[in-house]
Each structure stands twice: as structure tokens, then as C-alpha cells.
Design a protein around this motif. Structure first.
Motif, PDB file in Angstrom:
ATOM      1  N   LEU A   1      11.334 -24.532  -7.384  1.00 15.62           N
ATOM      2  CA  LEU A   1      10.460 -25.511  -7.877  1.00 15.62           C
ATOM      3  C   LEU A   1      10.548 -25.402  -9.488  1.00 15.62           C
ATOM      4  CD1 LEU A   1       7.240 -24.062  -5.916  1.00 15.62           C
ATOM      5  CD2 LEU A   1       9.073 -25.575  -5.079  1.00 15.62           C
ATOM      6  N   PRO A   2      11.409 -26.518  -9.827  1.00 13.67           N
ATOM      7  CA  PRO A   2      11.654 -26.450 -11.304  1.00 13.67           C
ATOM      8  C   PRO A   2      10.122 -26.584 -11.953  1.00 13.67           C
ATOM      9  CG  PRO A   2      12.919 -28.166  -9.977  1.00 13.67           C
ATOM     10  CD  PRO A   2      11.946 -27.632  -9.396  1.00 13.67           C
ATOM     11  N   GLU A   3      10.198 -26.180 -13.402  1.00  8.78           N
ATOM     12  CA  GLU A   3       9.178 -26.110 -14.046  1.00  8.78           C
ATOM     13  C   GLU A   3       8.279 -27.609 -14.282  1.00  8.78           C
ATOM     14  OE1 GLU A   3       8.817 -23.849 -17.323  1.00  8.78           O
ATOM     15  OE2 GLU A   3       6.754 -24.387 -16.839  1.00  8.78           O
ATOM     16  N   SER A   4       9.031 -28.586 -13.963  1.00  7.30           N
ATOM     17  CA  SER A   4       8.087 -29.913 -14.228  1.00  7.30           C
ATOM     18  C   SER A   4       7.443 -30.375 -12.989  1.00  7.30           C
ATOM     19  CB  SER A   4       9.619 -31.056 -14.280  1.00  7.30           C
ATOM     20  OG  SER A   4      10.387 -30.995 -13.230  1.00  7.30           O
ATOM     21  N   VAL A   5       7.648 -29.634 -12.114  1.00  7.03           N
ATOM     22  CA  VAL A   5       6.983 -29.936 -10.912  1.00  7.03           C
ATOM     23  C   VAL A   5       5.801 -28.865 -10.526  1.00  7.03           C
ATOM     24  CG1 VAL A   5       8.335 -31.410  -9.716  1.00  7.03           C
ATOM     25  CG2 VAL A   5       8.638 -28.927  -9.107  1.00  7.03           C
ATOM     26  N   ARG A   6       5.900 -27.693 -11.151  1.00 12.49           N
ATOM     27  CA  ARG A   6       5.046 -26.495 -10.664  1.00 12.49           C
ATOM     28  C   ARG A   6       3.806 -26.945 -10.934  1.00 12.49           C
ATOM     29  NH1 ARG A   6       5.081 -21.287 -11.087  1.00 12.49           N
ATOM     30  NH2 ARG A   6       2.971 -21.961 -10.508  1.00 12.49           N
TER      31      ARG A   6
ATOM     32  N   LYS B   1      -1.739 -22.946  -7.073  1.00 14.98           N
ATOM     33  CA  LYS B   1      -1.418 -21.823  -7.762  1.00 14.98           C
ATOM     34  C   LYS B   1      -0.741 -20.965  -6.722  1.00 14.98           C
ATOM     35  CE  LYS B   1      -1.434 -18.737 -11.160  1.00 14.98           C
ATOM     36  NZ  LYS B   1      -0.177 -18.748 -11.769  1.00 14.98           N
ATOM     37  N   ASN B   2      -1.474 -20.513  -5.799  1.00 10.12           N
ATOM     38  CA  ASN B   2      -0.921 -19.896  -4.768  1.00 10.12           C
ATOM     39  C   ASN B   2      -0.498 -18.378  -5.142  1.00 10.12           C
ATOM     40  OD1 ASN B   2      -1.468 -21.784  -2.591  1.00 10.12           O
ATOM     41  ND2 ASN B   2       0.601 -22.806  -3.270  1.00 10.12           N
ATOM     42  N   GLY B   3      -0.994 -17.829  -6.213  1.00  8.62           N
ATOM     43  CA  GLY B   3      -0.657 -16.585  -6.645  1.00  8.62           C
ATOM     44  C   GLY B   3       0.747 -16.459  -7.347  1.00  8.62           C
ATOM     45  N   LEU B   4       1.161 -17.539  -7.707  1.00  8.11           N
ATOM     46  CA  LEU B   4       2.754 -17.532  -8.377  1.00  8.11           C
ATOM     47  C   LEU B   4       2.469 -17.268  -9.700  1.00  8.11           C
ATOM     48  CD1 LEU B   4       4.188 -20.664  -6.416  1.00  8.11           C
ATOM     49  CD2 LEU B   4       4.802 -18.458  -5.967  1.00  8.11           C
ATOM     50  N   PRO B   5       3.409 -16.716 -10.374  1.00  5.61           N
ATOM     51  CA  PRO B   5       3.259 -16.411 -11.720  1.00  5.61           C
ATOM     52  C   PRO B   5       3.729 -17.773 -12.462  1.00  5.61           C
ATOM     53  CG  PRO B   5       5.163 -15.123 -10.624  1.00  5.61           C
ATOM     54  CD  PRO B   5       4.612 -16.022  -9.797  1.00  5.61           C
ATOM     55  N   ASP B   6       3.646 -18.068 -13.789  1.00  8.68           N
ATOM     56  CA  ASP B   6       3.867 -19.286 -14.384  1.00  8.68           C
ATOM     57  C   ASP B   6       5.386 -19.478 -14.517  1.00  8.68           C
ATOM     58  OD1 ASP B   6       1.405 -19.850 -14.624  1.00  8.68           O
ATOM     59  OD2 ASP B   6       1.356 -18.940 -16.653  1.00  8.68           O
ATOM     60  N   GLY B   7       6.027 -20.780 -14.855  1.00 13.47           N
ATOM     61  CA  GLY B   7       7.368 -21.156 -14.921  1.00 13.47           C
ATOM     62  C   GLY B   7       7.811 -21.679 -13.496  1.00 13.47           C
ATOM     63  N   PRO B   8       9.122 -21.969 -13.878  1.00 15.65           N
ATOM     64  CA  PRO B   8       9.851 -22.327 -12.582  1.00 15.65           C
ATOM     65  C   PRO B   8      10.000 -21.141 -11.477  1.00 15.65           C
ATOM     66  CG  PRO B   8      11.286 -22.128 -14.298  1.00 15.65           C
ATOM     67  CD  PRO B   8      10.059 -22.099 -14.972  1.00 15.65           C
ATOM     68  N   ALA B   9       9.841 -21.534 -10.291  1.00 11.68           N
ATOM     69  CA  ALA B   9       9.696 -20.459  -9.324  1.00 11.68           C
ATOM     70  C   ALA B   9      10.773 -20.748  -8.014  1.00 11.68           C
ATOM     71  CB  ALA B   9       8.508 -20.348  -8.558  1.00 11.68           C
ATOM     72  N   THR B  10      11.565 -19.700  -7.953  1.00 11.19           N
ATOM     73  CA  THR B  10      12.412 -19.655  -6.660  1.00 11.19           C
ATOM     74  C   THR B  10      11.863 -18.904  -5.541  1.00 11.19           C
ATOM     75  OG1 THR B  10      14.261 -19.856  -8.510  1.00 11.19           O
ATOM     76  CG2 THR B  10      15.055 -19.373  -6.091  1.00 11.19           C
ATOM     77  N   LEU B  11      11.821 -19.534  -4.555  1.00  6.39           N
ATOM     78  CA  LEU B  11      10.985 -18.659  -3.390  1.00  6.39           C
ATOM     79  C   LEU B  11      11.969 -18.424  -2.321  1.00  6.39           C
ATOM     80  CD1 LEU B  11       8.104 -21.231  -3.386  1.00  6.39           C
ATOM     81  CD2 LEU B  11       8.340 -19.443  -4.598  1.00  6.39           C
ATOM     82  N   LEU B  12      11.865 -17.080  -1.933  1.00 11.82           N
ATOM     83  CA  LEU B  12      12.524 -16.716  -0.380  1.00 11.82           C
ATOM     84  C   LEU B  12      11.611 -16.088   0.285  1.00 11.82           C
ATOM     85  CD1 LEU B  12      15.213 -15.606  -2.856  1.00 11.82           C
ATOM     86  CD2 LEU B  12      15.663 -17.355  -1.030  1.00 11.82           C
ATOM     87  N   ARG B  13      11.468 -16.747   1.486  1.00 13.95           N
ATOM     88  CA  ARG B  13      10.527 -16.473   2.472  1.00 13.95           C
ATOM     89  C   ARG B  13      11.369 -15.361   3.602  1.00 13.95           C
ATOM     90  NH1 ARG B  13       7.563 -20.961   6.169  1.00 13.95           N
ATOM     91  NH2 ARG B  13       9.773 -21.136   6.718  1.00 13.95           N
ATOM     92  N   ILE B  14      10.415 -14.429   3.909  1.00 12.69           N
ATOM     93  CA  ILE B  14      10.939 -13.451   5.012  1.00 12.69           C
ATOM     94  C   ILE B  14       9.623 -13.537   5.961  1.00 12.69           C
ATOM     95  CG2 ILE B  14      11.248 -11.126   5.361  1.00 12.69           C
ATOM     96  CD1 ILE B  14      13.259 -11.990   3.179  1.00 12.69           C
TER      97      ILE B  14
END
Lengths: 477, 400
Positions: free
Chosen positions: B218-223, B228-241
Motif C-alpha cells: 500500500l503506497p503512501e498515497s493510498v494509505r 488504521k487497523n493497527g498499522l504504523p504510518d507510511g507505506p506498508a508492505t503486508l505479508l500474511r501468515i
């Protein structure tokens, strides 16, 4: 074998032009590509379904897609049938030639063209063997998932033709789920590409219908397949049961509990004895049925999963539980299972059925199979992929005894009908070929088959590609 | 004849279609009509499966479910959830994205081959579909496939009908594979990566033995368009287990240190993890807000997604995020007629396909919504269509 399955009568006009056809092919193909002497043609007269054999008109061994296209263009022009062939390991007669057909064997197209780790795929020529793909990427921690027992010999082109499976497809799916794209030559020599490195292709899912079409829609010359990262560890465990019912019920309960191992393989007593005698895999001989259950992941994961599976097995009267202690032992366990067909072939001739049934029907169908085979005075060994209901009764007989051969074929047909009547299908991974062709009407109504044949005709209007297979010869539209 | 057809049974549908075929009357096939905007606009009498309703067979221990095509997806999901099972391809609900109301049906789901984030591990909707019944364009009832996991008995018409957007046949019943719901899940988050770095990190994570079941960036521009879902600020790269507790903990513990070389690593658990993947699945950042900005869905090689976006950003206003390790790009455009530019760049980057998912009617009318096909493939597709729907009465023009 009784020879009850009719093959199309060869077209005398084509037979009479044989010399000309051979000369024409040799004219536009590189030297050594056309094989026409009786001695050289002999190895191509049958495949893994050895009960039937036919000498081909001529065999071609092209090295490029362009050569395949040239052959197809020629054959379309002169209306000569074409039978595509990989390694010839088909158990349903999918690669058996016919006297008036040109065999296009792809075994020389055996190069791995590209391995693309960032996109986790490999582009390979159709004649590459199944195992060669996994071997090429193994050192880097990847593998190609479908693993038919013949994986040492069988080609990816053949796998696509039959939508091949294997023991580990319970978790990873069969060929169609691991195929991203193909380059193929149509009946008239047109070369098309379907799919590619993207997960979804655009438009109709032609790739989906080509996979499993048994060489009737075109000749696949290249494939793009998915690569998967190898699990951290794998551990097969042997479970010996006092009854087949106990083993079957254990399979159902494991699945129902939401535990999906990578593989659940079933062997009955005759199969255990045959495989153990051959592979010395350490299978228990004092049980009626054996399950090989393989789990994978980290040590913690495997321990947790195995504990749950062992608990279920105990509820079904498991007699022996054997966890292997080393990679060598694990390899041996799989060697026993994967050599089942070969080992059986050492003690008798056999035909291998491939019906697939809903899991709840495993016990019923096993019982029914035993009854049918006994009624025909024959023996059967069962070794199959229990996790997905894909049964492989091996009916043992003597190929030199015509009466026994006839009985074996009839028993096989009854077993397959039983599978269909139990809510299953005629073939899970071996394909219809010629073997099950005439049983198609048992599974499908006339409109169902007519619709399939109509779609087939969209690809091959003159029925030149592998024409004697899959659809009953009677009532073709 | 009526202008809206709502067959109550398969036999009804067959009779109505036979008559329509005789009269050469075009039918606009749909289930709940929640994805009606996909593809070109169809002129024809409305023909819906929504009254063909109900689960016809479900035995959890067989891991298959059979339902009539008009059965609401929600009804099936509830029944599966009661038994701890799910559709592994993670079907999306596209109502917010399309700005539609109505009830998504199981037939519509398969007819549009709608698959979510788990697609690169568990396959697409088409991979789960085991058997179908449908009425062809001559009004004949046809069945293909069955209710077993493995089946290579004849041509796989099941795959052909999946994703055919109602242009080849009217689905009346579907049988599909289901899987146990993972006991738990967690998402490892790498923060601060640009699109190219994220592509590298996702590719590396998927090459490990951690069995990642979701990989999105999720690039910065769409964050800010996601919760919020507990994510830190900034672009987020997510890997689900996903998996059983012990296994998830173990794999997260291996993945976290591995990813530290790429950026700051954190973790979100069960509830937050489920929510963010639902938003990714349903494309909620690009929900239809009345402006009907063109929305494109790009399917390409995972390593090409970020390159495409980088190229487009130099030329036009575009906002986007990545799923499927970068192989699925959802792009919302500021301008209208940019199909040629998108497709030209995509071709240069090794191919794939760009589908216009949403746009104003005037834009849709002017653009081929589906990627135009190469000549040989187009001819073959047309020939196949003619064998299933010779009169061309099913959703004419929808797929271009």
C-alpha cells in the motif's frame, strides 16, 4: 487383452500415400527428424496402456515450435491425423498411435528456457520431464508441485494433456492449478500463446480447457509453470490399520477436522506386500491397510499436526504408527509408494483404474471393487490418493490369457461405473484416452458430450488431432 | 414476452432461453447485478438467476458444496462458517467499488472469476470450481465436471464457463471445493518501502518456506484511504501468515528477522489483520463516491506491477495499490481515455492484461473494457462462443 475397444479403421487413402508423406515430411524437416523404418517405429506403437498397440504411419521428432507448426500445416492440408506424444507413459492409451497418423513426439524439445524466481515461474519446452523442472530449481529452494509417479520419465507436455496430478496435489493442486501459460500449435499450424507470467489471463479461459484436453485441441510446445518455495521440512508417517474401513474413516476424519496434510496415500494388503517386496521400505506386513500421511513445515508445525492426526488414527484402531527418523527413511517410504505400479508389473500384468469418488464413498467403493473383482475371479491391489478420493485399483491378470484379459477389462469397466454411480468420475488424473472412451456415456448425457465435441470442433474442425481418443466413436457430430 | 426473466427452475430457464434463441432475442444475464459495470454495457432483456436459490448438497467432510446459481454468497459463507470452512479463493464483495446494491450470488462470483488476496496460493475462483450445470444458447441443459477434487473426464467446460461473464451459458448450479478456515492469522508489516523496494521484499518473502498467504503493498498515497487497523504510518508492505496457532507464531518469528533487512518490521494480529485484508480484497480505497473515476485492474507478472505504475505516474494522475505480490494492481485514474497508454506500457513490460472495471457510460462505450486479444486467440474465442451460443443471445458484446 481382449481388444474390445475399437480403434478407428485406418484411412486406406492415407496408407497408400505413406511413401509420399514420408518424403514430403523429410523434405521440409531437418535430417533425422522423420522416423519411418519398422524397427524405429516399434517403440512408438503403444504407451503405458500396453494392452493395445498400433504401428504409426510415421514418427516425427521436431526440435522447435516452427517445425511442429510446419508438420501440422502439412497434415491439415492433406487431412492426415496427428497423434501428439510425450514420453509415452499414458496409462489410458492417450499416446497410442494409429496406422494412418503422424506421431509428433516432443521428447527432443527438452530445454528449460527460463527460470524466473522473482515471478516464481519457469518457462520450459513441452518435452522437459516433470522431475527435471524441480531438479533445476531445487538448489535454490523451489519445486514444481504436481508429482505423478512417472515423474522421472513423463513430460510436462503430457502432464498438460492429461492434467496430471500426483500424491502431493491434495495441498498444491493438479497441473491446471500450476500452469500459467502455454505456447501451442493449432491444427492448421497457427501458433498461439495463452496466458503468461500473470496469474489471470484475459478473455475466455482457453488455457483451462487446453489443460486436460488429451492432445485434441492443439500441440503444446512450451509451458510456463508456477514454482513454489520448498517447505522447511517434510515428514511422512506410516499408519497401519487392521481394517480398510478404519483407514478410510481415519482419512475422512482428518479432513473433517480441518487438517489438510500434503498427501494421504492409501495401500491395501496386496499393495503393501507388492511394494514392500520391491522397495524394502519398512512397511508393516501385519496390517490390512496402510496410510502414508505427509505433513510439512517447521518442526513445531509438523509436531502439532502429526499429534492431531495420530489422535484421530487411534480412534480408528491404528495398529502401527511409524514416524521416520531421517531423510533416507522418508525417501524410502515414498520410493515404496511411487514404485507401486512398477512393482506390480513385476508380478503380473495389470490395468490401473483411476476413478475418483467423494470421500464419504471410499469405504463403499473399496468394498464394491473387491466384490466385482472376486466375481470375475481376479485379484486386485489398491494403492491410491485417499485425501482427494482418487482411487487406483490395480487389477492383476495375465496378458497372454485372452479370457482373463477380457475379464480384467470388464471388471475395470464395472469398477469405473461404480465410481460414477457413487457420485464420482471415470478418471481423476490419467485421462480418458481410449481406455475409458466408451464409458463416457455412463458419466455424461448426449447433450453434455455433444457440447464438449462442439467445443473440440472449434479447435479442430476436421478431427485430425488424436481423433480416436476421449469421445466414443459412435455418435460423433 | 416479459422484459425481466426470473426463472424459478432450471427447466424454466431452459424453456425461456430456447424461446429467446428462436426469436434471436438478446438476454442480459446476471445474478445479483452487483458487478454489472464490468465489461461493456449489454443491451438485452434482463435475465437473472436470483430465484434459483439454495444449497443443494453440502457434506463438510467431503470439502465440497453444491448450490443453485442464484444463492446469495452471504448465505453460503454463513453455512460454511458454521462448519469452520470457507471458499479459499477469498471472494470479494464488489458493491462498494462498483457503487451497486443488490445481493451478490454464487453464480455471479464464478461467472466473473472473482478471487481475492489468497489467489496466488489457493488459486482463483476457477481453481475451486469443480462442477457446473448450465443452459447453453440453444436452451440445452449441460453438465460438466462433478463433485470430486480431481477430474479429467472430458473437456473442462467448467474452466471455460468460469470468468466468461455470462456470455457462454447461463449457470444454474455450481459445485466447488472448500477448505478449513485457518485457525488464526497474523500479518507482518514492513514500513517505509517505495514500490520497487516493496516488490523485492515481497518476492524474497515468498521465496522463503514461511508460506505467505497474502502479499500486498500500500503506497503512501493510498494509505489514508485504508482503515488504521493497527498499522504504523507510511507505506506498508503486508505479508500474511495463516494456520494453526503454533505454526503461525513459528513462521512469524522466522519472517520478522528476515524482513528487517528491507525496513522497519512490525506485526498486526487476528482482528486487524482480517480487516486490512478485507479492505484490500474489496478494493475499499477506490469505493465509488459518485465521481465514477475510471478504475483499472491490471494483472501482470508480479515484478512488472511497480514498473507499470512508475511509468504511468510520469504521464498522468493515478493512484494505486498492489496485491498478489505486485501481480494485481488496482489503479484509479484522474483522466478518462487512457486505455491505450496503459496497455502500451503493459505490453512493453512483458504483457498481462488491463481491464476497465468502472467508468462513466460514455467512457465505457469508447474503450474496450477487456484487453484486446491477439488475432489467433480472438478467432479461437469467437469460434468457442459460437459453439455454445450460436445465436449470440447471451450478454452480447459484454466481453468486447
Amino acid at each position: 487383452m481382449s481388444g474390445a475397444i475399437a480403434l478407428k479403421a485406418p484411412d486406406p487413402a492415407i496408407l497408400s500415400r505413406r511413401d509420399q508423406i514420408i518424403a514430403d515430411l523429410a523434405d521440409f524437416l531437418p535430417a533425422g527428424t522423420v522416423v519411418s523404418s519398422e524397427r524405429e517405429l516399434k517403440p512408438f506403437e503403444t504407451d503405458g496402456f500396453i494392452a493395445y498397440r498400433r504401428m504409426p504411419l510415421v514418427v516425427t521428432l521436431p526440435r522447435t515450435t516452427e517445425e511442429v507448426a510446419a508438420i501440422m500445416k502439412y497434415c491439415a492440408k492433406y487431412k492426415v491425423p496427428v497423434v501428439p506424444r510425450g514420453a509415452g507413459t499414458s496409462l489410458s492409451g492417450g499416446a497410442i498411435p494409429q496406422e494412418d497418423a503422424v506421431v509428433v513426439a516432443l521428447t527432443r524439445m527438452n530445454r528449460i528456457l527460463e527460470v524466473d524466481y522473482p515471478n516464481r515461474c519457469a518457462r520450459v519446452q513441452a518435452g522437459v520431464t516433470n522431475l527435471a523442472i524441480s531438479e533445476a530449481v531445487s538448489a535454490d529452494g523451489f519445486f514444481y508441485a504436481p508429482d505423478p509417479s512417472s515423474q522421472l520419465a513423463c513430460t510436462i507436455g503430457g502432464n498438460i494433456g492429461m492434467n496430471s496430478g500426483g500424491a502431493h496435489c491434495l495441498k498444491y493442486g493438479v497441473t491446471t492449478n500450476n500452469l500459467l501459460g502455454v505456447k501451442m500449435v493449432l491444427f492448421d499450424g497457427t501458433v498461439i500463446e495463452l496466458g503468461g507470467k500473470a496469474l489471470d489471463a484475459s478473455g475466455y479461459d482457453l488455457l483451462g480447457i487446453v489443460c486436460g484436453s488429451e492432445g485434441q485441441l492443439g500441440i503444446v510446445t512450451e509451458a510456463t509453470v508456477r514454482l513454489i518455495a520448498k517447505p522447511e521440512g517434510q515428514r511422512p508417517v506410516l499408519f497401519g490399520f487392521e481394517t480398510s474401513e478404519g483407514a478410510s474413516a481415519c482419512v475422512t476424519d482428518v479432513i473433517a477436522a480441518g487438517l489438510i496434510p500434503v498427501a494421504i496415500e492409501f495401500m491395501d494388503k496386496p499393495a503393501i506386500e507388492i511394494c514392500e517386496a520391491f522397495a524394502k521400505a519398512g512397511y508393516p506386513l501385519d496390517v490390512e491397510a496402510l496410510l502414508i500421511v505427509e505433513v510439512e513445515g517447521s518442526e513445531t508445525e509438523m509436531d502439532a499436526m502429526l499429534k492431531a492426526i495420530i489422535d484421530i488414527a487411534r480412534r480408528h484402531g491404528v495398529k502401527t504408527v511409524k514416524e521416520c527418523q531421517s531423510a533416507t527413511e522418508a525417501a524410502l517410504i515414498w520410493k515404496g509408494r511411487k514404485s507401486a505400479f512398477g512393482a506390480t508389473g513385476r508380478i503380473a500384468d495389470y490395468i490401473c483404474m483411476d476413478g475418483t469418488v467423494p470421500l464419504s464413498q471410499l469405504t463403499n467403493v473399496l468394498r464394491g471393487t473387491a466384490k466385482i473383482v472376486a466375481r470375475y475371479g481376479l485379484r486386485v491391489a489398491n494403492v491410491f490418493h485417499a485425501g482427494d478420493g482418487n482411487m487406483h485399483p490395480l487389477i492383476l491378470y495375465n496378458i497372454n490369457d485372452p479370457d482373463e484379459a477380457r475379464r480384467a477389462e470388464e471388471a475395470g469397466n464395472e469398477i469405473l461405473k461404480l465410481c460414477v454411480d457413487a457420485g464420482g468420475c471415470l478418471t481423476g488424473e490419467h485421462g480418458v484416452g481410449i481406455e475409458k472412451r466408451d464409458l463416457m456415456t455412463h458419466q455424461y448425457s448426449k447433450p453434455d458430450l455433444d457440447q464438449q465435441m462442439a467445443v473440440r470442433a472449434a479447435f479442430d474442425p476436421d478431427w485430425l488431432l488424436n481423433p480416436s481418443k476421449v469421445f466414443p466413436l459412435e455418435g460423433r457430430s | 414476452m416479459a422484459d425481466i426473466y426470473e426463472p424459478q427452475t432450471e427447466a424454466d430457464a431452459a424453456a425461456m432461453i430456447t424461446e429467446a434463441a428462436r426469436e434471436g432475442r438478446a438476454l442480459a444475464i446476471f445474478g445479483g447485478n452487483t458487478r454489472a459495470g464490468f465489461g461493456q454495457k449489454v443491451e438485452g432483456a434482463a435475465f437473472t438467476a436470483k430465484r434459483l436459490r439454495g444449497i443443494t448438497a453440502y457434506n463438510p467432510s467431503e470439502m465440497t458444496l453444491t448450490a443453485l446459481a442464484g444463492t446469495p454468497v452471504a448465505e453460503i459463507e454463513a453455512e460454511l462458517a458454521d462448519n469452520g470452512q470457507m471458499m479459499a479463493f477469498e471472494p470479494a464483495d464488489h458493491r462498494m467499488m462498483m457503487g451497486t446494491e443488490g445481493v451478490p450470488t454464487i453464480g455471479g462470483l464464478f461467472a466473473t472469476n472473482t478471487s481475492g488476496p489468497r489467489r496466488f496460493v489457493s488459486g482463483a475462483a476457477r481453481d475451486s470450481l469443480l462442477g457446473i450445470r448450465f443452459v447453453n444458447g440453444m436452451g440445452e441443459v449441460i453438465k460438466s465436471g462433478g463433485r470430486v477434487m480431481k477430474n479429467v473426464t472430458g473437456l473442462d467446460l467448467v474452466k471455460l464457463l468460469a470468468g466468461s461473464y455470462g456470455t457462454l451459458g447461463f449457470l444454474t448450479e455450481v459445485t466447488f471445493k472448500v477448505l478449513p478456515v485457518p485457525r488464526t492469522e497474523a500479518t507482518v508489516v514492513v514500513t517505509g518501502l517505495n514500490d520497487a523496494e516493496a516488490a523485492i521484499a515481497m518476492s524474497a518473502a515468498l521465496a522463503t518456506s514461511c508460506e505467505v498467504s497474502g502479499a500486498a503493498h500500500l503506497p503512501e498515497s493510498v494509505r489514508w484511504l485504508f482503515g488504521k487497523n493497527g498499522l504504523p504510518d507510511g507505506p506498508a508492505t503486508l505479508l500474511r501468515i495463516e494456520g494453526v496457532e503454533a505454526s503461525v507464531a513459528d513462521r512469524v518469528n522466522r519472517l520478522q528477522p528476515f524482513l528487517q533487512r528491507y525496513g522497519a518490521v512490525s506485526q498486526i494480529d487476528q482482528g486487524d489483520s482480517q480487516q486490512i485484508w478485507r479492505e484490500i480484497r474489496d478494493v475499499t480505497p477506490f469505493s465509488e463516491d459518485g465521481s465514477c473515476k475510471p478504475l483499472w485492474r491490471i494483472s501482470c507478472a508480479p515484478s512488472a506491477g511497480h514498473q507499470l505504475l512508475a511509468a504511468l505516474r510520469l504521464e498522468t494522475g493515478v493512484n494505486a495499490f498492489f496485491d498478489w505480490q505486485g501481480g494485481l494492481v488496482w489503479m484509479q485514474m484522474e483522466g478518462d481515455g487512457e486505455a491505450e497508454m496503459i496497455r502500451a506500457y503493459l505490453k512493453r513490460l512483458g504483457g498481462g492484461h488491463a481491464t476497465l472495471i468502472r467508468a462513466r457510460d460514455s467512457v465505457r462505450a469508447a474503450i474496450a473494457a477487456f484487453e484486446p486479444q491477439e488475432k489467433g486467440v480472438a478467432a479461437l474465442s469467437a469460434a468457442v462462443k459460437a459453439k455454445l451460443d450460436p445465436k449470440g443471445i447471451f450478454n452480447p458484446g459484454r466481453m468486447g
